[in-house]
Write a protein that holds these residues in place. Structure first.
Motif, PDB file in Angstrom:
ATOM      1  N   LYS A   1      50.419 -19.639  18.635  1.00  0.00           N
ATOM      2  CA  LYS A   1      49.848 -20.754  17.879  1.00  0.00           C
ATOM      3  C   LYS A   1      48.477 -20.398  17.314  1.00  0.00           C
ATOM      4  O   LYS A   1      48.074 -20.927  16.294  1.00  0.00           O
ATOM      5  CB  LYS A   1      49.730 -21.990  18.760  1.00  0.00           C
ATOM      6  CG  LYS A   1      51.048 -22.640  19.060  1.00  0.00           C
ATOM      7  CD  LYS A   1      50.832 -23.905  19.844  1.00  0.00           C
ATOM      8  CE  LYS A   1      52.155 -24.576  20.121  1.00  0.00           C
ATOM      9  NZ  LYS A   1      51.975 -25.839  20.841  1.00  0.00           N
ATOM     10  N   GLY A   2      47.770 -19.526  17.991  1.00  0.00           N
ATOM     11  CA  GLY A   2      46.443 -19.140  17.543  1.00  0.00           C
ATOM     12  C   GLY A   2      46.494 -18.072  16.463  1.00  0.00           C
ATOM     13  O   GLY A   2      47.524 -17.456  16.190  1.00  0.00           O
ATOM     14  N   ARG A   3      45.367 -17.848  15.827  1.00  0.00           N
ATOM     15  CA  ARG A   3      45.300 -16.865  14.759  1.00  0.00           C
ATOM     16  C   ARG A   3      45.120 -15.451  15.292  1.00  0.00           C
ATOM     17  O   ARG A   3      45.521 -14.494  14.671  1.00  0.00           O
ATOM     18  CB  ARG A   3      44.139 -17.200  13.828  1.00  0.00           C
ATOM     19  CG  ARG A   3      44.377 -18.456  13.040  1.00  0.00           C
ATOM     20  CD  ARG A   3      43.249 -18.680  12.106  1.00  0.00           C
ATOM     21  NE  ARG A   3      42.014 -18.886  12.876  1.00  0.00           N
ATOM     22  CZ  ARG A   3      41.044 -19.681  12.512  1.00  0.00           C
ATOM     23  NH1 ARG A   3      41.124 -20.345  11.397  1.00  0.00           N
ATOM     24  NH2 ARG A   3      39.968 -19.815  13.257  1.00  0.00           N
ATOM     25  N   ARG A   4      44.510 -15.328  16.433  1.00  0.00           N
ATOM     26  CA  ARG A   4      44.213 -14.003  16.980  1.00  0.00           C
ATOM     27  C   ARG A   4      45.064 -13.741  18.224  1.00  0.00           C
ATOM     28  O   ARG A   4      44.550 -13.690  19.332  1.00  0.00           O
ATOM     29  CB  ARG A   4      42.745 -13.912  17.327  1.00  0.00           C
ATOM     30  CG  ARG A   4      41.866 -14.163  16.146  1.00  0.00           C
ATOM     31  CD  ARG A   4      40.428 -14.089  16.563  1.00  0.00           C
ATOM     32  NE  ARG A   4      39.657 -14.917  15.659  1.00  0.00           N
ATOM     33  CZ  ARG A   4      38.616 -15.615  15.997  1.00  0.00           C
ATOM     34  NH1 ARG A   4      38.202 -15.611  17.237  1.00  0.00           N
ATOM     35  NH2 ARG A   4      37.976 -16.330  15.121  1.00  0.00           N
TER      36      ARG A   4
END
Length: 87
Positions: A25-28
């Protein structure tokens, strides 16, 4: 004893799947997974350094380090609970 081993592995797999889903779900994603592995390994080392005071020791071998690197802090918590309650 086999039951506890299989239940431990199944709980770790469940934690890993949940962890990867949250990381996606996160970008990183890669950075998060790496930081969780480093955090887990750091806590594993900290528990072993304080074993003289607490009396709880998690043996450092290929399995414990591998599970901790793959699953992070939930793996350390599971290993700690196994050491406290079952051994």
């Amino acid at each position: 004893m086999q039951f506890f081993i299989y239940s431990y592995i199944s709980v770790l797999v469940l934690f890993f799947v949940i962890k990867v889903l949250f990381a996606l779900k996160g970008r990183r994603m890669i950075l998060r997974l790496f930081l969780h592995a480093v955090l887990g390994l750091g806590v594993l080392i900290l528990i072993n350094l304080t074993s003289k005071f607490s009396g709880v020791y998690i043996p450092i071998n290929g399995w414990s380090v591998g599970f901790t690197a793959a699953f992070g802090l939930p793996s350390v918590c599971a290993q700690l609970l196994i050491q406290i309650f079952f051994l």
